[in-house]
Design a protein around this motif. Structure first.
Motif, mmCIF file in Angstrom:
data_model
loop_
_atom_site.group_PDB
_atom_site.id
_atom_site.type_symbol
_atom_site.label_atom_id
_atom_site.label_comp_id
_atom_site.label_asym_id
_atom_site.label_seq_id
_atom_site.Cartn_x
_atom_site.Cartn_y
_atom_site.Cartn_z
ATOM 1 N N ALA A 159 0.775 -1.122 0.076
ATOM 2 C CA ALA A 159 -0.003 -0.021 -0.046
ATOM 3 C C ALA A 159 0.807 1.473 0.067
ATOM 4 C CB ALA A 159 -0.873 -0.065 1.118
ATOM 5 N N LEU A 160 2.053 1.130 0.313
ATOM 6 C CA LEU A 160 2.830 2.429 0.470
ATOM 7 C C LEU A 160 3.065 3.037 -0.848
ATOM 8 C CD1 LEU A 160 5.474 0.844 3.133
ATOM 9 C CD2 LEU A 160 3.775 2.644 3.453
ATOM 10 N N TRP A 161 3.005 2.044 -2.004
ATOM 11 C CA TRP A 161 3.553 2.634 -3.380
ATOM 12 C C TRP A 161 2.780 3.817 -3.830
ATOM 13 C CZ3 TRP A 161 8.466 1.805 -3.595
ATOM 14 C CH2 TRP A 161 8.826 0.472 -2.956
ATOM 15 N N GLN A 162 1.361 3.543 -3.690
ATOM 16 C CA GLN A 162 0.427 4.327 -4.159
ATOM 17 C C GLN A 162 0.592 5.774 -3.356
ATOM 18 O OE1 GLN A 162 -3.648 3.054 -4.452
ATOM 19 N NE2 GLN A 162 -4.192 5.059 -5.250
ATOM 20 N N TYR A 163 0.950 5.501 -1.956
ATOM 21 C CA TYR A 163 1.113 6.898 -1.107
ATOM 22 C C TYR A 163 2.222 7.502 -1.590
ATOM 23 C CZ TYR A 163 1.491 9.655 3.244
ATOM 24 O OH TYR A 163 1.605 10.577 4.085
ATOM 25 N N GLU A 164 3.272 6.936 -2.021
ATOM 26 C CA GLU A 164 4.684 7.471 -2.351
ATOM 27 C C GLU A 164 4.238 8.486 -3.617
ATOM 28 O OE1 GLU A 164 8.131 8.725 -3.539
ATOM 29 O OE2 GLU A 164 7.024 7.468 -4.772
ATOM 30 N N GLN A 165 3.554 7.760 -4.623
ATOM 31 C CA GLN A 165 3.414 8.324 -5.620
ATOM 32 C C GLN A 165 2.513 9.666 -5.590
ATOM 33 O OE1 GLN A 165 1.615 6.201 -8.939
ATOM 34 N NE2 GLN A 165 3.259 4.823 -9.141
ATOM 35 N N GLU A 166 1.641 9.482 -4.878
ATOM 36 C CA GLU A 166 0.568 10.845 -4.603
ATOM 37 C C GLU A 166 1.069 11.698 -3.732
ATOM 38 O OE1 GLU A 166 -3.144 8.658 -3.603
ATOM 39 O OE2 GLU A 166 -3.437 7.983 -5.769
ATOM 40 N N GLU A 167 1.603 11.551 -2.548
ATOM 41 C CA GLU A 167 1.827 12.260 -1.461
ATOM 42 C C GLU A 167 3.301 12.695 -1.232
ATOM 43 O OE1 GLU A 167 -0.526 13.550 0.143
ATOM 44 O OE2 GLU A 167 -2.174 11.939 -0.821
ATOM 45 N N ILE A 168 4.257 11.989 -2.022
ATOM 46 C CA ILE A 168 5.711 12.289 -1.753
ATOM 47 C C ILE A 168 6.110 12.559 -2.958
ATOM 48 C CG2 ILE A 168 7.647 11.298 -0.875
ATOM 49 C CD1 ILE A 168 5.745 11.253 1.484
ATOM 50 N N THR A 169 6.094 11.692 -4.040
ATOM 51 C CA THR A 169 6.601 11.939 -5.450
ATOM 52 C C THR A 169 7.961 12.191 -5.449
ATOM 53 O OG1 THR A 169 4.420 12.982 -5.322
ATOM 54 C CG2 THR A 169 5.620 12.673 -7.375
ATOM 55 N N GLN A 170 8.818 11.447 -4.733
ATOM 56 C CA GLN A 170 10.003 11.671 -4.707
ATOM 57 C C GLN A 170 10.780 10.948 -6.017
ATOM 58 O OE1 GLN A 170 14.495 11.050 -2.494
ATOM 59 N NE2 GLN A 170 12.540 10.145 -1.643
ATOM 60 N N TYR A 171 9.996 9.846 -6.563
ATOM 61 C CA TYR A 171 10.624 9.046 -7.694
ATOM 62 C C TYR A 171 9.506 9.359 -8.833
ATOM 63 C CZ TYR A 171 13.651 6.893 -4.329
ATOM 64 O OH TYR A 171 14.777 6.985 -3.413
ATOM 65 N N ALA A 172 10.254 9.069 -9.782
ATOM 66 C CA ALA A 172 9.430 8.606 -11.111
ATOM 67 C C ALA A 172 9.932 7.320 -11.326
ATOM 68 C CB ALA A 172 9.747 9.794 -12.089
ATOM 69 N N TYR A 173 9.211 6.412 -11.299
ATOM 70 C CA TYR A 173 9.652 4.954 -11.511
ATOM 71 C C TYR A 173 9.539 4.830 -13.126
ATOM 72 C CZ TYR A 173 8.214 4.795 -6.712
ATOM 73 O OH TYR A 173 8.298 5.097 -5.226
ATOM 74 N N ILE A 174 10.389 4.152 -13.456
ATOM 75 C CA ILE A 174 10.503 3.919 -14.848
ATOM 76 C C ILE A 174 10.201 2.565 -15.393
ATOM 77 C CG2 ILE A 174 11.824 4.286 -17.006
ATOM 78 C CD1 ILE A 174 13.189 6.365 -15.642
ATOM 79 N N ALA A 175 11.047 1.692 -14.990
ATOM 80 C CA ALA A 175 10.666 0.218 -15.519
ATOM 81 C C ALA A 175 11.219 -0.819 -14.707
ATOM 82 C CB ALA A 175 11.093 -0.030 -16.897
ATOM 83 N N HIS A 176 10.713 -1.995 -14.759
ATOM 84 C CA HIS A 176 11.370 -3.243 -14.052
ATOM 85 C C HIS A 176 12.128 -3.692 -15.366
ATOM 86 C CE1 HIS A 176 8.618 -2.555 -10.800
ATOM 87 N NE2 HIS A 176 7.579 -2.810 -11.268
ATOM 88 N N MET A 177 13.451 -3.854 -14.832
ATOM 89 C CA MET A 177 14.266 -4.189 -16.102
ATOM 90 C C MET A 177 14.661 -5.606 -16.170
ATOM 91 S SD MET A 177 15.046 -1.260 -16.878
ATOM 92 C CE MET A 177 16.230 -1.097 -17.983
ATOM 93 N N SER A 178 15.075 -6.123 -17.591
ATOM 94 C CA SER A 178 15.444 -7.458 -17.510
ATOM 95 C C SER A 178 16.960 -7.299 -18.112
ATOM 96 C CB SER A 178 14.902 -8.040 -18.968
ATOM 97 O OG SER A 178 13.296 -8.408 -18.401
ATOM 98 N N ALA A 179 17.464 -8.626 -17.598
ATOM 99 C CA ALA A 179 18.905 -8.837 -17.949
ATOM 100 C C ALA A 179 19.025 -9.577 -19.392
ATOM 101 C CB ALA A 179 19.801 -9.185 -17.078
ATOM 102 N N ILE A 180 20.133 -9.553 -19.979
ATOM 103 C CA ILE A 180 20.174 -10.722 -21.146
ATOM 104 C C ILE A 180 21.682 -11.328 -21.054
ATOM 105 C CG2 ILE A 180 20.997 -10.875 -23.597
ATOM 106 C CD1 ILE A 180 19.124 -8.333 -23.879
ATOM 107 N N MET A 181 21.444 -12.691 -20.908
ATOM 108 C CA MET A 181 22.900 -13.517 -21.003
ATOM 109 C C MET A 181 22.976 -14.183 -22.137
ATOM 110 S SD MET A 181 22.983 -16.740 -18.468
ATOM 111 C CE MET A 181 23.245 -15.727 -16.951
ATOM 112 N N ALA A 182 24.132 -14.523 -22.857
ATOM 113 C CA ALA A 182 24.471 -15.191 -24.074
ATOM 114 C C ALA A 182 24.822 -16.808 -23.227
ATOM 115 C CB ALA A 182 25.338 -14.840 -24.670
ATOM 116 N N LYS A 183 24.167 -17.815 -23.884
ATOM 117 C CA LYS A 183 24.519 -18.957 -23.239
ATOM 118 C C LYS A 183 24.668 -20.066 -24.440
ATOM 119 C CE LYS A 183 21.130 -21.714 -21.441
ATOM 120 N NZ LYS A 183 21.051 -22.872 -22.501
ATOM 121 N N SER A 184 25.787 -20.638 -24.509
ATOM 122 C CA SER A 184 26.082 -21.710 -25.285
ATOM 123 C C SER A 184 25.157 -22.864 -25.546
ATOM 124 C CB SER A 184 27.462 -22.210 -25.020
ATOM 125 O OG SER A 184 27.667 -23.546 -25.533
ATOM 126 N N PRO A 185 24.695 -23.357 -26.471
ATOM 127 C CA PRO A 185 23.712 -24.639 -26.588
ATOM 128 C C PRO A 185 24.417 -25.631 -25.766
ATOM 129 C CG PRO A 185 24.395 -23.855 -28.765
ATOM 130 C CD PRO A 185 24.920 -22.778 -27.865
#
Lengths: 518, 311, 327, 309
Positions: free
Chosen positions: A469-495
């Motif tokens: 529940a804290l996240w919405q509160y942060e967005q509305e009342e605090i707004t210290q952050y502009a969240y952008i994206a949950h990221m992914s990583a890429i690795m290369a793997k030999s077959p």
């Protein structure tokens, strides 16, 4: 899916000719063979972006160190399953909260360190003392325990009690970051090569060139599939990808979509979330309308689909799925450039100094396409009527802005951050990034602090709900952050290698989970 | 004794039109000069025309292929990962590139040459001190200097110019000193001394004009080097900062896309190559054209020029 | 004839890698107005150093120079500049002494860039350049040409014109014709003679070529290893050389008339190193008349009985032309 | 010669100290490394401890004296990043760079002499123009561009060479050296060509030719020696650049050289290592400059002999 192997272009033949000339001049052509990052048939070859500065176990919260050390050379008492989030026994077989402040651990029997010393409660107590209570200033202390000291006691050979000054519902989770080392380890300084109980031990470290591990013959658990593991490091992503494509390495980590790993690329969610932190105590960022405007101009969906090549998810909070405290119904800030401009204009009308130059600070190579991302945001902010200047910094310079104590007289700045919660519980994130005085937080309110503290004291579903529940509160009342994206990583793997990366692979790549494809 | 024949004496003034006709006779040099003019004009006026288009992002049209007019003529050279026109960015970047490279080269050229000539002319202790200072700068990692300057001051074009200029000064210093030390023992310099000419005047009258072609040749090579250094700084993340854009930055940023979008680094790289090759060609032409002893060669057809001298 | 230039006991030593090189060792000379002093000697004897010292391109260690009664080395600023104007030089190498990037006109006008007061404006200068070109036998239109478009003799004329540009009182000619073809040499020498007659300028004429010196000089000084071993009026020195070295030089020089040729005196050995000159008489190592005394004592100055202005430093001076033939 | 060496050694000492002090102060202007090496939670006391333990609390002048004192006893301090001795790290990395630099320079010089002489021998022939154009082009392409394209063509597409690293034997040298050699080869070829053109038209070479000296002999014995001086200057400057860190190439190919170490220690604010690296390279650059001067003297003597003979 990421990119075709190589596209012949008009520029390339000329270059090929030139390079060919140079080749002939140097008189060597060698058939493609085993160029050796090591190994042979039972060897595994991994290429990392950078050499671990040290293998000291108490520093394994450093990504470069931890990815090699954790659960390979050393092991903790218990470990968190990155998929289920459950804690599972490792060097401790069972544990329970024996009083509000105290947890008691039952340790595995018959385990020895690679130097022959036995693993017992004494050793566990020694390790925790060394990592958490000493003056070594270990990374794990800072990241996991803050300035809390623990009271550790070896009750008998296999029983260990750990007492915290305040009741701590997630103490076992915290302890899963403490990698057990032999009692012969120095207590006055950090060491370069740890003595652990893990399935591997350091065989040979040629600084600057490569690091070889060999399997631990006295390992208590299942013998890992690969006998030898060689790590090398290359800073350039496309070279890492090329090494796997060329058969010189089996696994390459931290790739960007354009690095050209082609079909060998494996993408996986990696727990990292990107966000802009706003220095909310500096005008004009002290006006919430400006902070909202910043949020409105970031087209998270478009970024995720184009720049991040659909490998990222728009974010409305600083932790991803799988972490206790994650809010599944994330509120994603809508893209509304007109609204942003309107907010800025309103603020200007109220006398807010919106024309002040705002610095937009990023760290070089923090994640793939960070410069592009920052350029997009700068462009949009400029359209909204803000005066934003990009500054790309190296890690040390950027850290000065990221971590308290912040530098003085900086003027307003927006800081691109990427947070990876390795622990599986939002408390780590909240303490650092949300508390008004958090080490990496620029601003907050007493009320918000109170809500955070309250949520952190809870357990079970209550804890999950309160934190979420804290996240919405942060967005509305605090707004210290502009969240952008949950990221992914890429690795290369030999077959030839069977391995399924998980959200923790970037910080803790378990060699025991890898095996040859037969 | 007092013969008064009306012959024009202003030889130097009559040289300019001669130079132009000489230039026009040499097709390759003319082409090089035209290319350079074009680059300079682009740098001066281009950004006025396409600055907006170079900034205009369109993430939905990112990394569009070049050589098609589907996206309008501005996208003829493709688009970058933010969907901006590569052509427009090349044009805007030409100004940044030249405004870093040209002042950096000129600054190091002027400072290095002046000090070098002075030291070489006077020889002795002055020469030793200057040479050791050149050694200091040479053995100092330019990268550290760049990081420090760009850390303490912000990485602006002006600071970049400063860093690049300082690190290149020794090159001119050494060249100018060596030549000047040789020239100061020449007889016509002695002659000038017998008139009572001051050292400074001798340096400007006799030393400078003779070593200037050499220095300019070094400078054109350096022009290229400075652009590449600027690119290398961008490779390490401490060069020109976006949203400003230079050819070097474009090459550096585009390198990661070499396999997926080769045009991102190919075209700016080509721009650097064409510009520096043109500068080199023009410089070697100018070297001949400004040397009265060699100028006759330019009046020969190109393929005959070299033969004559070796026979 | 009053002395325009007087040099007394001039000494100049260079520090070189292996010790001290005494290039000038107590040189004394004098030069009258409108007169030509020939300076003769083998290469390496210090002629050029003397010339450079007279032009203040080198500073002497000891000795005095008097020019019109003043010591130029004591001059500073404007006075020095004024002195510079009065003494000029013509160089041996007509190629190296002219800057190949300047036109003939620029070369001749160059001195005025330093002596700005001499001609008020560029028109005067241009006119004067044409005059000078004319004076040295070149065409005024040559002003636009570069040195490399001229022949060697023409270049030397340019060099002379440049020396004349400042209207000097003394011109020091350092082997001005040795780099030229024989036919051209005569033209240039005649030009110098003509100019002297027209302009009353004095020459210090340095050469290793005796016939040239005889042609132009009023007085001759013979140098050997940094020292003047014989000097006197040209005719006296040529007719009755006192010093065996002078005699040897004379015998080696090509003669115009077959009949004048005596036996050639072949000097033995090389010139000794100036780093370590012989004791006593410096010529003794190559002198066929040398005796013990030559090694122990510096030779005295011997006057020519027939000309009191003619003397040589020798223990065993030549008696007469006959003795020369006998040797 | 020994006198010359002694004088140069003495006059080089002061500049070396200047380099050392320059790096010392400049490095400290890039900020306090505490953030990099301390956990985020570091308390003011821990920061203070860190600063004290690394001697960063003293006044910069005291630090400087301590450091210089250490240098005199060959103690360069320890790395913040790895805890190892800074001198050991620098010495370990240096041979890799030197090997790379020397083999690059060897190929560049030999190549430039051959191509440059050949081009100069028939100035403005087709061969001359092609080699001039190629050398100019080669000199103006960024090295990282060549490196990455080279990796994809020769390692991945053709499979002839390893992508990177130093462990692949001779084959692993090819790409880094080829990448590094391009620019020096281009620049040097132009220099050699230019010098050769004028040397071949010099009077004494024409004299040698008129005396019937063979073409090859003229080029090798007469012209080349005269052309060597300008080539030596440029080669020296290029070599300095190589010794001072082929940072980009070392970074891309994972070559454990001094350039990579230097950039890592700059980024890691690892002052001790940085200072050791800079001192090491500075000393070798000074030695190189002395060698170049000796080379000049030798060339000079030979040229003079030739001319007078």
């Amino acid at each position: 899916m990421l990119s075709p192997p190589i596209r012949r272009s008009r520029g390339l033949p000329k270059v090929a000719g030139l390079l060919g000339l140079a080749l002939v001049a140097s008189g060597c052509t060698v058939a493609n063979s085993e160029y050796v990052t090591g190994g042979g048939a039972d060897g595994l070859r991994i290429v990392l972006p950078q050499e671990p500065p040290t293998l000291e176990a108490c520093q394994s919260s450093l990504t470069a160190t931890g990815v090699v050390v954790r659960s390979n050379i050393t092991e903790p008492l218990l470990e968190r399953d990155p998929d289920s989030g459950e804690l599972e026994p490792l060097l401790a077989t069972e544990w329970e909260q024996t009083s509000p402040e105290t947890w008691t651990f039952k340790l595995r029997e018959g385990v020895t360190f690679t130097d022959g010393t036995p693993f017992d409660a004494e050793a566990a107590a020694f390790t925790i003392d060394r990592a958490v209570n000493s003056d070594l200033a270990c990374e794990v202390e800072g990241y996991v325990f803050g300035d809390t000291d623990l009271e550790v006691e070896a009750v008998d050979e296999t029983t260990l009690t750990v007492t915290s000054p305040e009741p701590d519902p997630i103490l076992p989770l915290r302890l899963s970051f403490v990698e057990m080392v032999s009692t012969k380890t120095s207590t006055t300084e950090k060491v370069r090569e740890p003595i652990g109980t893990g399935p591997y031990r350091v065989a040979d470290w040629q600084a600057g060139q490569r690091l070889s591990l060999e399997s631990n013959p006295g390992y208590w658990g299942e013998v890992p599939a690969y006998k030898n593991v060689n790590y090398v490091w290359r800073a350039e992503g496309s070279v890492r990808a090329a090494m796997v494509a060329n058969g010189e390495a089996d696994i390459a980590t931290s790739l960007a979509p354009e690095d050209g790993a082609g079909e060998l690329a494996v993408a996986y969610a990696n727990n990292e979330t990107t966000a802009l932190r706003m220095q909310a105590d500096q005008p004009p960022l002290d006006d919430i309308r400006i902070r909202q405007a910043v949020n409105y101009v970031i087209d998270r969906k478009l970024l995720a689909e184009t720049l991040f090549e659909k490998l990222a998810q728009p974010a409305g909070e600083l932790i991803p799925d799988g972490i206790v405290g994650y809010e599944p119904d994330e509120q994603i800030w809508p893209y509304d450039a007109a609204r942003a401009k309107q907010l800025v204009d309103e603020a200007r009308a109220d006398g807010v100094p919106v024309d002040t130059e705002i610095r937009l600070i990023g760290r070089n190579a923090q994640f793939p396409r960070i410069t592009e991302t920052i350029e997009v945001i700068q462009g949009e902010l400029a359209k909204a009527g803000l005066n934003v200047k990009i500054e790309m910094m190296d890690t040390n310079a950027q850290l000065e802005y990221q971590i308290r104590p912040f530098p003085k007289d900086t003027g307003p700045y927006l800081l691109m951050i990427m947070h990876g919660n390795q622990a599986g519980d939002a408390a780590f994130t909240l303490d650092q990034y949300m508390l008004a005085e958090g080490y990496q937080s620029s601003w907050g309110t007493a009320e918000f602090d109170q809500k955070i503290r309250a949520a952190e004291a809870l357990v079970g579903q209550e804890r999950q709900d309160a934190m979420a529940a804290l996240w919405q509160y942060e967005q509305e009342e605090i707004t210290q952050y502009a969240y952008i994206a949950h990221m992914s990583a890429i690795m290369a793997k030999s077959p030839n290698v069977s391995y399924r990366p998980n959200s923790a692979s970037g910080d803790e790549m378990r060699l025991a989970e890898m095996s040859p494809v037969s | 004794m007092s013969a008064t024949l009306e012959t024009p004496l202003e030889a130097p003034r009559s040289q300019n039109p001669k130079l132009l006709t000489l230039l026009l006779k040499d097709k390759v040099a003319t082409l090089a000069a035209l290319v350079l003019c074009f680059v300079f004009l682009t740098a001066v006026f281009g950004p006025m025309l396409v600055a907006e288009q170079a900034r205009e992002q369109n993430l939905l049209n990112a990394n569009a292929e070049p050589f098609t007019l589907d996206g309008g003529w501005l996208n003829f050279l493709g688009t970058d990962p933010l969907g901006r026109s590569v052509l427009a960015r090349l044009i805007v970047a030409s100004r940044t590139t030249l405004s870093v490279a040209v002042p950096a080269v000129l600054l190091s050229l002027v400072i290095g040459s002046l000090i070098g000539m002075w030291a070489g002319y006077h020889r002795g202790r002055r020469e030793t001190v200057v040479m050791r200072i050149a050694d200091i700068i040479l053995s100092f990692p330019s990268l550290l200097m760049a990081v420090v300057v760009l850390y303490i001051f912000s990485p602006s074009s002006a600071n970049l110019v400063l860093v690049l200029a300082i690190t290149r000064i020794p090159i001119y210093l050494r060249t100018a000193r060596a030549e000047s030390a040789e020239l100061q023992s020449r007889l016509f310099v002695d002659a000038a001394r017998t008139f009572g000419t001051k050292p400074t005047a001798i340096i400007f009258r006799h030393v400078l004009p003779i070593i200037l072609p050499t220095l300019l040749t070094v400078a054109t090579l350096d022009f290229c080097f400075v652009m590449l250094s600027e690119s290398s700084l961008s490779f390490l993340g401490i060069g020109i900062q976006p949203p400003s854009v230079s050819w070097g930055l474009m090459v550096a940023q585009g390198r990661t896309y070499l396999q997926t979008a080769w045009w991102l680094s190919f075209f700016p790289g080509l721009a650097i190559v064409i510009t520096t090759v043109s500068a080199t060609v023009l410089a070697s032409w100018a070297r001949l054209a400004t040397d009265p002893a060699q100028r006759w060669r330019l009046t020969l057809p190109r393929h005959k020029r070299g033969r004559k001298e070796v026979k | 004839m009053s002395n325009l230039l007087e040099v007394n006991d001039l000494t100049k030593t260079f520090d070189v890698k292996d010790g001290k090189l005494k290039a000038l060792d107590g040189i004394s000379l004098k030069l009258g107005k409108g007169e030509t002093l020939g300076l003769v000697g083998e290469s390496g004897c210090g002629k050029s150093t003397l010339a450079r010292t007279l032009l203040m391109l080198e500073k002497p260690d000891a000795g005095t120079v008097r020019f019109d009664g003043t010591d130029p080395f004591a001059l500073r600023g404007k006075q020095l500049l004024a002195w510079r104007r009065r003494v000029q030089m013509v160089f041996q190498d007509p190629y190296g002494s002219l800057n190949s990037r300047m036109t003939a006109g620029q070369i001749i006008a160059e001195p005025w860039k330093t002596h700005k007061h001499m001609y008020a404006n560029s028109r005067d200068r241009a006119a004067r350049v044409r005059e000078l070109l004319h004076l040295v036998g070149l065409r005024p239109s040559d002003a636009d040409r570069y040195p490399q478009e001229f022949s060697g003799g023409q270049r030397q004329r340019l060099g002379i014109a440049r020396a004349l540009a400042l209207q000097p009182d003394v011109i020091i000619c350092d082997e001005p014709v040795s780099a030229l073809d024989l036919s051209v040499q005569a033209q240039v020498l005649n030009l110098l003679n003509d100019l002297q007659r027209q302009l009353q300028v004095s020459y210090v004429f340095i050469s290793h070529d005796l016939s040239v010196v005889r042609h132009v000089a009023d007085r001759v000084a013979v140098m050997y290893l940094g020292r003047v071993v014989e000097q006197g009026p040209t005719e006296a020195v040529f007719e009755r050389p006192k010093h065996p070295y002078t005699a040897a030089l004379m015998s080696a020089a090509p003669k115009l008339h077959q009949a004048d040729r005596g036996e050639r005196i072949l000097l033995k050995g090389e010139i000794p190193s100036p780093l370590n000159p012989p004791s006593g008489c410096r010529f003794r190592t190559r002198c066929w008349k040398a005796t013990d005394i030559c090694a122990s004592a510096a030779p005295p100055l011997v006057q020519d009985p027939e000309s009191k202005d003619h003397g040589a430093e020798c223990h065993h001076p030549m008696e007469s032309p006959r003795q020369l033939a006998l040797a | 010669m020994t006198g010359f060496l002694r004088r140069r050694a003495v006059t080089s000492l002061l500049p070396l100290i200047a380099v050392l002090l320059g790096v010392f102060f400049l490095a400290r202007l890039t900020g306090d490394p505490a953030n990099l090496y301390l956990p985020v939670s570091a308390t003011p006391e821990q920061r203070q401890n860190f600063i004290e333990a690394n001697g960063l609390d003293d006044s910069i002048w005291v630090q400087m004296w301590d450091y210089l004192g250490g240098v005199l006893t060959l103690d360069f301090g320890d790395s913040l990043r790895t805890g190892e001795s800074a001198a050991a790290m620098a010495l370990r990395a240096f041979p890799a760079t030197l090997q790379l630099a020397f083999s690059t320079m060897l190929i560049a010089v030999v190549g430039a002499v051959v191509i440059g002489s050949w081009a100069a021998y028939r100035p403005n022939s087709v061969a001359d123009r092609i080699s001039s154009f190629l050398s100019m082009t080669a000199a103006s392409v960024p090295d990282f561009w060549f490196a990455i394209v080279g990796v994809w063509i020769f390692a991945v597409s053709l499979g002839w060479l390893p992508t990177s690293g130093v462990t692949g034997g001779m084959a692993s040298w090819v790409l880094p050296v080829a990448t590094l050699v391009i620019r020096p080869l281009g620049v040097l070829t132009q220099v050699v060509r230019g010098a050769m053109v004028s040397a071949l038209s010099a009077p004494y070479v024409r004299l040698a030719r008129s005396k019937g000296a063979g073409d090859l002999r003229v080029v090798t014995h007469h012209a080349l020696r005269n052309a060597a001086a300008p080539a030596l200057t440029v080669a020296g400057d290029l070599m300095v650049g190589l010794i001072n860190g082929a940072v980009v190439v070392e970074t891309i190919f994972g070559w454990p050289g001094i350039g990579k170490l230097m950039i890592d220690s700059i980024l890691g604010r690892d002052f001790a290592v940085l200072q050791a690296c800079v001192l090491l390279t500075a000393v070798s650059i000074f030695v190189l400059n002395i060698l170049i001067d000796i080379g000049y003297a030798l060339l000079d003597a030979r040229v003079r002999e030739k001319v007078s003979a």
